[in-house]
Design an enzyme around this catalytic site. Structure first.
Site, PDB file in Angstrom:
ATOM      1  N   GLU A 104      38.588  45.231  37.171  1.00  0.00           N
ATOM      2  CA  GLU A 104      38.933  43.891  36.674  1.00  0.00           C
ATOM      3  C   GLU A 104      38.817  43.843  35.138  1.00  0.00           C
ATOM      4  O   GLU A 104      37.887  44.406  34.566  1.00  0.00           O
ATOM      5  CB  GLU A 104      37.922  42.915  37.296  1.00  0.00           C
ATOM      6  CG  GLU A 104      38.095  41.458  36.977  1.00  0.00           C
ATOM      7  CD  GLU A 104      36.976  40.598  37.605  1.00  0.00           C
ATOM      8  OE1 GLU A 104      35.971  41.165  38.103  1.00  0.00           O
ATOM      9  OE2 GLU A 104      37.118  39.356  37.599  1.00  0.00           O
ATOM     10  N   LYS A 161      43.484  35.914  39.837  1.00  0.00           N
ATOM     11  CA  LYS A 161      42.238  35.585  40.538  1.00  0.00           C
ATOM     12  C   LYS A 161      42.258  34.128  40.983  1.00  0.00           C
ATOM     13  O   LYS A 161      42.635  33.238  40.199  1.00  0.00           O
ATOM     14  CB  LYS A 161      41.051  35.854  39.624  1.00  0.00           C
ATOM     15  CG  LYS A 161      39.709  35.960  40.328  1.00  0.00           C
ATOM     16  CD  LYS A 161      38.648  36.460  39.342  1.00  0.00           C
ATOM     17  CE  LYS A 161      37.267  36.616  39.936  1.00  0.00           C
ATOM     18  NZ  LYS A 161      36.313  37.136  38.958  1.00  0.00           N
ATOM     19  N   CYS A 213      37.708  40.818  42.603  1.00  0.00           N
ATOM     20  CA  CYS A 213      36.251  40.577  42.716  1.00  0.00           C
ATOM     21  C   CYS A 213      35.868  39.396  43.618  1.00  0.00           C
ATOM     22  O   CYS A 213      35.939  39.517  44.844  1.00  0.00           O
ATOM     23  CB  CYS A 213      35.669  40.433  41.309  1.00  0.00           C
ATOM     24  SG  CYS A 213      33.916  40.874  41.230  1.00  0.00           S
TER      25      CYS A 213
END
Lengths: 589, 589
Positions: free
Chosen positions: A42, A114, A151
């Site tokens: 990331e 995200k 994540c």
């Protein structure tokens, strides 16, 4: 089947040119090895954690986007997943997405954004990023379908977390609607106590539930009080771990059929740690704590241009453990341990310091303090003669003067010698109640054990003595004697006051800290709680209450000190490090 | 028409019992004066800023809700608006709303919930709060319709901010759909440079646009590096200011027809400040800066149990301005200024320190450093004999030793005397480039001028000399001589090195800082920018470039120092205070 590279690299916040260079070299190497796909952590291009730097220095974003273009041009015959900060480009939104560019054959074919933006503890995603409302990104490569998540997007899976979910959306279920064969998770996930068990169970259960491969690529590196442990990995369609990269080290690992080497993680880290009850048995987290701190020291020193450390060696537990960690991180020839005895320092302590230094092979010498203390004392006394104001009945002036003089020696040495950093040896239990001197033992360029409580430190010292290649480097007498700073004499015993006389038993103190950090207990809950210590030592309710009151009285005054603690490394489940925990100085708690 | 009370009070984070008591007393007083409505600031019951305290200490929320119940019972014949932390009570959401309870006649008749959650600079709303999706809260009282919004909800008004809006929703337009006669804005808005003009223009334009009354109730108080200035107010239906409470002071102000006393705000604060071009003319922000810092000192000391300050008086600008601010905040009898001359200190500086102290009427005496420095020096030299490692060609050891010895004296005094805090005198320009000594002049219990640049400090000193009741307290020679720490001698001139020789002209340095903070300039933009300094003094491009490179080299190493700065007060448009600005130590900038 596709040949995949897990590029577990470390990049530096804002250092776009060097980050891009590192990424490019990985892509080149992957192409040489005929990989089909290379996956980076990331936000790899901007470098994480970045704080507010690209908010204040806007040109970093432009530089990053042009670097992404340059990288895109390198992707002939390979697909690359590159985390970056993506401008949202529309009004009424936060300015950026936390994104992964899916680059194939010199073209960005899609962008994964995200969805879940953690904004608790050390995470501040929502400070910068807009949550994506797009359909999750899925792409095909040689007949295999990949879904890309970032994540936190994996950490709200309802089948696993059930009623502990903190968001409405479950990006894993969402992406599975598109039926990928493999999920790829690009992450920046710092190592902490009790985290590995959750990660391992979660990833394994997702791959098993859906019958898919789960590929996790995590950053390795230390920055801003966080040790990122890497340990990138792959689970097969039945939830078995079939490949794992190194821990606390960069890695470049390639797989053709998803299988590969399974590198060791710290001993015990895969075990579940009991967060329901405080226990003094820290076994399953000692190796990870040791590795995480040694890694942090190494990285902090190198990244800030230091290679040598100087610390005071008192012969006590804190400085002894620090010396071992520093020697293991920097090499014993790069560590200077200095014994600075005052008139109160015992012979035993001086001996213990010397033996430890010899065992470790670090540089060692002694500088007696008394003459400097005496001169300072007489200067202070003449200052006091000039001040007409109420004095404390029991002042800590002379105790602190010793600690401050020692720190002045250490800082002066670091000012005189190249690349040398003074080290603060305060531990977490003492930091909580402010049992450390401002400009004294709590001062330094780095504080290795500021997130390790005293009882855990005893266990860590024992672990070091048993497991380090040279056994028993920490003298047994260091572990046997009661902790104490040797700054004053108890007039009743004629001996230096030990810390537990001043405060309370460390076993009890650490149990309070544990209950606050893991159970969110307030004062009333603590008073009503049956402590393990209470049952073990049969203390009265009044005694317990007195210690709890003392804890609150002291910790309230200590908050100022928390704010000026040197950089350190977060290692416990929770901490008072201001990167994680925001505690105002002016408050009732 | 309704009789309204603006209850501009200060409450402490987490101190629920005392906060509730204070609120109750205001309600009682309002009832005695036959008020119909009493309005409190945002989050008044929990106390703001609260950091993470109610996340870690969960029982604070329960205690707060039961206090809200108790307060509800006091509202017979009155309506009260009370800011509080409201649990969301549903999964898949953040745990809390930032809410205002509308309590009428012992019943919560509605709850206004904040929609826009600032999460930039010093604000962390989204860390804790869910954004409200409800219809905005409107209630009726004696035929008048009130709409309730919370702080940031007013700051995305599209007619005013146009393309500078940072959110999608405009809660002001939303609430106006329900056609209230009056908007009430409950706020916690800290005072900063250039903010008053925006607030005044915005509120006035909203009231004019819709032909409504606009009531703004703001917190007064200092906590966690923020000075909240109060200055609650009412605008009439044509946008005219018709009532204003005090600035930097609690207030309880009642109005029957909305009109009332218009209290003074700091001189110049209502003027627009030029944020398009750096100018050395700080006129419009000097009174506000002075008031904001004096208020912060007062509050920080009282709230932490201190009443006295001790500082080193060097005869330089920084310590002189600090002494005035401390004397004005604490009373001159509660301030101790100590001259601590070393061998390098000039006679002029010693004289200036003494004259300043006399002018101010603070306590003053001298403690010569040489004997202590000499002893420490010989101890250090014997330490250095034991260390076999590369030395710096030019070390700062002996300069820092002087600064550290002074700090040791100040801290020792604060350890010896009750309620006395040592004060750090570092300014913002020096903090930026790390021109301050760790455990030396940058160390203290509070740092009053850490967010004031050197050129602004000169202007502030001049303002103080002209406007304070006793004129010209700061000796003219302090303002005339070039700033310098007098820690080393320039071998060429035989005189102490001044700071601009070590660094660069403060006018240039402050222009860099201003461009970074107000224009988000990076290094390249700075190099390409035409500085005002450049035009004024006709320096070469190479000279400019050298200074800019020096700035980056020094500020990169200074970040560690930013992290351990003492508590202070944010006063500029932007700052490096970690409450506002998150700067990782490991980064390229």
């Amino acid at each position: 089947m596709n040949k995949i590279v897990l590029a577990q690299i470390d990049t530096i916040a804002g250092d776009i040119d060097n980050n891009a260079l590192k990424i490019s070299e990985c892509i080149k190497k992957a192409k040489e090895q005929n990989a089909d796909l290379i996956v980076f952590p990331e936000l790899v291009l901007m470098g994480y954690p970045f704080g507010d730097i690209f908010v204040r220095h806007k040109s970093l974003i432009e530089r990053q986007l042009s670097a992404l273009n340059e990288i895109t041009n390198l992707t002939q015959n390979i697909t690359a997943l590159i985390g970056f900060v993506e401008p949202t480009k529309s009004a009424g939104k936060k300015p950026f997405y936390n994104s992964v560019a899916i680059i194939k054959n010199r073209e960005i074919i899609d962008t994964a954004r995200k969805i879940l933006l953690p904004n608790y503890g050390e995470f501040n995603d929502y400070r910068y990023f807009e949550s994506s409302k797009d359909k999750p990104a899925v792409f095909e490569l040689n007949g295999e379908k990949f879904g890309v998540i970032i994540c936190e997007d994996s950490f709200n899976h309802k089948a696993f977390f059930k009623n502990k979910c903190i968001y409405d959306i479950d990006p894993v279920s969402e992406i599975m609607k598109q039926k990928p064969d493999t999920i790829i998770n690009c992450s920046c996930s710092p190592s902490r106590c009790a985290k590995e068990f959750v990660k391992n169970s979660l990833f394994s259960s997702i791959s098993k539930e859906y019958g898919i491969h789960y590929v996790y690529v995590n950053k390795s590196g230390y920055a801003d009080n966080l040790s990122f442990d890497g340990a990138s990995r792959i689970y097969d369609k039945t939830g078995n771990l079939i490949l794992r990269a190194k821990s606390f080290e960069e890695d470049f690992i390639i797989t053709s059929d998803y299988k590969g080497v399974i590198n060791q993680i710290p001993k015990g880290a895969e075990k579940e740690i009991n967060l329901e009850n405080f226990e003094l048995n820290y076994t399953n987290d000692l190796d990870r704590t040791y590795q995480s701190i040694v890694f942090a020291i190494k990285e902090y020193f190198v990244k800030n241009g230091f290679s040598k450390a100087v610390l005071g060696l008192s012969g006590g537990l804190d400085s002894s453990v620090c010396a071992v960690l520093l020697a293991d991180a920097l090499g014993s020839e790069n560590v200077w341990g200095i014994s600075m005895p005052s008139r109160i320092t015992s012979k035993e302590s001086k001996n213990d310091a010397e033996i430890l230094a010899k065992n470790l092979g670090i540089n060692f010498f002694e500088i007696p303090l008394p003459s400097a203390i005496d001169t300072m004392k007489s200067m202070l006394n003449s200052a006091f003669e000039n001040i007409n104001s109420d004095k404390y009945d029991k002042s800590t002036t002379m105790e602190n003067l010793q600690a401050r003089t020692r720190a002045t020696v250490l800082w002066s040495i670091s000012n005189e010698y190249k690349n040398m950093l003074p080290v603060a040896t305060s531990d977490k239990s003492e930091a909580y109640i402010g049992y450390a001197t401002v400009n004294g033992d709590m001062s330094g360029g780095f504080a290795p054990i500021a997130d390790v409580t005293k009882t855990k430190l005893f266990a860590l010292a024992d672990f070091i003595n048993k497991n380090r290649k040279t056994k028993n480097v920490i003298p047994k007498s260091v572990l046997d004697k009661p902790p104490g700073a040797e700054l004053k004499i108890n007039p009743k015993t004629g001996k230096p006051v030990c810390a537990e006389e001043d405060n309370m038993p460390y076993e009890f103190l650490d149990e309070i800290i544990w209950l606050i950090e893991n159970k969110n207990f307030g004062k009333n809950e603590l008073i009503n709680h049956k402590f393990i210590y209470e049952q073990k030592y049969n203390i009265t309710f009044e005694q317990k209450q007195e210690w709890i009151n003392k804890f609150y009285r002291k910790s309230k005054c200590a908050v100022y000190k928390w704010h000026i603690l040197p950089p350190s490394v977060i290692t416990d489940v929770h901490s008072i490090n201001s990167i994680e925990y925001h505690q105002p100085i002016i408050s009732s708690v």
